[in-house]
Design a protein around this motif. Sequence first.
Motif, mmCIF file in Angstrom:
data_model
loop_
_atom_site.group_PDB
_atom_site.id
_atom_site.type_symbol
_atom_site.label_atom_id
_atom_site.label_comp_id
_atom_site.label_asym_id
_atom_site.label_seq_id
_atom_site.Cartn_x
_atom_site.Cartn_y
_atom_site.Cartn_z
ATOM 1 N N ILE A 130 0.828 -1.204 0.000
ATOM 2 C CA ILE A 130 0.000 0.000 0.000
ATOM 3 C C ILE A 130 0.864 1.255 0.000
ATOM 4 N N LEU A 131 1.889 1.291 0.838
ATOM 5 C CA LEU A 131 2.749 2.474 0.901
ATOM 6 C C LEU A 131 3.523 2.657 -0.403
ATOM 7 N N GLY A 132 3.983 1.549 -1.009
ATOM 8 C CA GLY A 132 4.660 1.652 -2.301
ATOM 9 C C GLY A 132 3.731 2.175 -3.380
ATOM 10 N N LEU A 133 2.489 1.727 -3.363
ATOM 11 C CA LEU A 133 1.495 2.191 -4.332
ATOM 12 C C LEU A 133 1.219 3.680 -4.161
ATOM 13 N N LEU A 134 1.047 4.115 -2.915
ATOM 14 C CA LEU A 134 0.782 5.536 -2.659
ATOM 15 C C LEU A 134 1.978 6.403 -3.060
#
Length: 284
Positions: free
Chosen positions: A267-271
């Motif tokens: 999720i953090l990589g996507l954001l």
Amino acid sequence: FYGPPGVGKITAALALAREFFGDDWRGNVLELNASDERGIDVVRERVKEFARTVPSGYRFRLIILDEADNMTTDAQQALRRIMEMYANTARFILLANYISGIIEPIQSRCAIFRFNPLPKDAVIMRLRQIAKEAGVEASEDGLEAIWEVSQGDLRKAINTMQTVAMTYGKITEEYVYQLVGGFSPTEVRDAIYEAVLGDFSKAVLTFKSIIRDRGIDPAYVIRFIHREVTSTTSKLNIPEFSKPDLIYRIALRHHAVLKGADGLTQILGLLADIRNVVKGSRQP
């Protein structure tokens, strides 16, 4: 008939039964859930006994086997022989989620129909009709949230709607996600905006709380991010030409989570990817 759950396979089968037999359909139809009664003995006893009985006033009797892909291989082989032996007195409708679970000899003896997930507009239209007839207040955001949760499974959508209505008295986006996902959509949306448009480190702490402390399913959060990326009313204001690439990245992250990758990391990589796209598009 094969396809995902809740898309109308059993409904279509029973509609055909009523079309064939009219008011006599119950006496001329054998309906079994093959996942509960999937052994060879059931096929040899109940199915064979029903199939061999000559119908009264009709060309054939009808046997409906739900979740046939859960039947054992031996039971399916026995079923194949019964289908051949009693072709003059019986017809079979096999229902399956995955056609790969049906042996080739049976597939070759059947007309195969694929049932796709129901389209979004059809599901929401049906939910809106149900809400109106039941006198339940339902917001458009709430119906959209039910669609996101059910993904074309109308049975799941109706059950979710009923549960939310019984629990909270009305259907809203907030209530749907609280009941099904255990999180507040406003909180998640604000965290997404913070990560993309504001302080990324602050958003990291929020998502750590959401994912690791409160145990929210990362797949729900990723689908929520997808809604914000594709929405025309989102505050992210992502350029249209950037959306296909971001949707592809979302799909990769979602697939990684389903395969067992760490949800918070994905999720953090996507954001971070989305933040870079948005920041880059706003540079002069």
